[in-house]
Design an enzyme around this catalytic site. Structure first.
Site, mmCIF file in Angstrom:
data_model
loop_
_atom_site.group_PDB
_atom_site.id
_atom_site.type_symbol
_atom_site.label_atom_id
_atom_site.label_comp_id
_atom_site.label_asym_id
_atom_site.label_seq_id
_atom_site.Cartn_x
_atom_site.Cartn_y
_atom_site.Cartn_z
ATOM 1 N N SER A 198 -10.733 -1.655 4.558
ATOM 2 C CA SER A 198 -9.888 -2.079 5.448
ATOM 3 C C SER A 198 -9.363 -0.716 6.229
ATOM 4 O O SER A 198 -8.692 0.017 5.599
ATOM 5 C CB SER A 198 -8.950 -3.255 5.318
ATOM 6 O OG SER A 198 -9.152 -4.088 4.898
ATOM 7 N N ARG A 249 0.774 -1.332 0.190
ATOM 8 C CA ARG A 249 0.019 0.054 0.076
ATOM 9 C C ARG A 249 0.791 1.433 -0.012
ATOM 10 O O ARG A 249 0.420 2.356 0.495
ATOM 11 C CB ARG A 249 -0.980 0.006 1.161
ATOM 12 C CG ARG A 249 -1.829 -1.212 1.398
ATOM 13 C CD ARG A 249 -2.944 -1.086 0.110
ATOM 14 N NE ARG A 249 -3.613 -2.479 0.275
ATOM 15 C CZ ARG A 249 -3.313 -3.479 -0.294
ATOM 16 N NH1 ARG A 249 -2.338 -3.533 -1.037
ATOM 17 N NH2 ARG A 249 -4.182 -4.710 -0.247
ATOM 18 N N GLU A 305 -4.508 2.266 7.349
ATOM 19 C CA GLU A 305 -4.385 2.580 5.849
ATOM 20 C C GLU A 305 -5.316 3.792 5.087
ATOM 21 O O GLU A 305 -4.861 4.303 4.220
ATOM 22 C CB GLU A 305 -4.980 1.211 5.324
ATOM 23 C CG GLU A 305 -4.988 1.144 3.629
ATOM 24 C CD GLU A 305 -5.458 -0.026 3.296
ATOM 25 O OE1 GLU A 305 -5.281 -1.151 3.669
ATOM 26 O OE2 GLU A 305 -5.859 0.000 2.020
#
Ligand SMILES: Cc1cc2nc3c(=O)[nH]c(=O)nc-3n(C[C@H](O)[C@H](O)[C@H](O)COP(=O)(O)OP(=O)(O)OC[C@H]3O[C@@H](n4cnc5c(N)ncnc54)[C@H](O)[C@@H]3O)c2cc1C
Length: 304
Positions: A229, A179, A299
């Site tokens: 998420s 990510r 995230e």
């Protein structure tokens, strides 16, 4: 309205029909969380020229700006954003040249996947159902079900606001990690991306995409607004499992709730504020640290 925004707004107002201009636009309308106060200026360029011109003008007027894709990985603050949000949403062309698929930054990942399937090209099935744009996916190195953007990207086309140059960035220069990408650490903007795919069977590609879509519906709380998420996956652990074992499923602060269906998600059960979400994030981090000694990293990007 502050000085720099005023200058940028004056510039935008004279640009013409290729740039739509809104003031005090609620970001809750443009994010999958359905949360966020107003952006002082919200610009939607309809051409690549208007997009680069808007970014350049923001840079030159020293206005804070934020490039928004599909808004599926961001949490805008309740207080809003006192700069310019520049949306890529109207730049959504997708073209094919043999097995090379090129898409503009604002194209949705799902439409890119469908285009590839219809041309019997395999490789992007993993991305089907990730509710982001191509730009957001290239920046985030979006991934799911064993695939990541870095596995299929050939190059991206970037705009550098400081120099005004448009450059091609080969895969090797994206510094891809989990990510993470070079774009997260520079001011460069993704204008487009090219994906190298492989000839396959249309029915098989379609079946794989449908299977993935079905697994998403079964496992993810798609019935409520969220930003996916919340936390990055820490090595050797599963966030959902730790949160669930800590008894936090269904735990709620204001309108923000740890999803009953997938404990790695926070959902907006109605009227959630960024303050609710941040308080819940803080609580989850505290409990997981206490129970497992694991520090969770967000995230989702908090924009304020
Ligand atoms: C229900 C749900 C499921 C999800 N499932 C997954 C999943 O399986 N895998 C996964 O990886 N993610 C998943 N996500 C998160 C999200 O969809 C991805 O991170 C996606 O890639 C974000 O794209 P976006 O266009 O929405 O980006 P945004 O949220 O709009 O922006 C994300 C970041 O990218 C930057 N950005 C966007 N466009 C550009 C551009 N053109 N140039 C420069 N910077 C840009 C923004 O400034 C911001 O920093 C999910 C989210 C939801 C809501």
């Amino acid at each position: 309205m502050n000085d720099t925004i005023g200058k940028l707004a004056a510039w935008a107002g004279t640009y013409g029909e290729d740039l739509s201009v809104c003031f005090d636009e609620p970001m809750s309308r443009h994010t999958s969380f359905r949360i966020g106060g107003p952006a002082a200026l919200y610009l939607v360029p309809r051409t690549r020229e208007a997009f680069t011109a808007a970014v350049r003008a923001a840079h030159e007027t020293e206005t804070r700006f934020f490039v928004l894709g599909n808004g599926s990985n961001v949490l805008f603050d309740d207080a809003g954003y006192d700069g310019a949000v520049i949306s890529s949403s109207a730049l959504d062309a997708i073209t094919l040249d043999g097995d090379l698929l090129t898409a503009e930054a604002g194209a949705s990942l799902s439409s890119v996947c469908k285009k590839a399937r219809d041309a019997s090209l395999a490789g992007l099935e993993f991305a089907y159902g990730i509710p982001g744009s191509v730009g957001g996916a290239v920046v985030m190195n979006a991934g799911a079900y064993g695939g990541e953007i870095k596995d299929v990207l050939e190059e991206s086309t970037a705009f550098d606001p400081a120099s005004g140059e448009i450059v091609s960035i080969p895969l090797a220069e994206h510094a891809y990690g989990y990510r993470d990408s070079v774009y997260k650490h520079t001011d460069r903007i993704v204008l487009a991306a090219s994906f190298r795919l492989v000839p396959g069977n249309r029915e098989e590609i379609g079946a794989k995409m449908n299977d993935i879509a079905g697994r998403r519906v079964a496992k993810q709380p798609l019935e409520y607004p969220s930003a996916g998420s919340v936390f990055k996956r820490p090595e050797g652990h599963f966030v959902g499992q730790m949160v669930e074992e800590s008894g936090l499923k269904g735990f709620r602060i204001g309108g923000a709730e740890v999803s009953e269906k997938h404990a790695g998600f926070i959902v907006n059960r109605g009227g959630a504020t960024s303050r609710d979400v941040l308080a819940l994030v803080g609580h989850i981090r505290e409990v997981v640290l206490k129970n497992y000694g694991v520090e969770l990293e967000c995230e989702i990007i908090h924009v304020k």
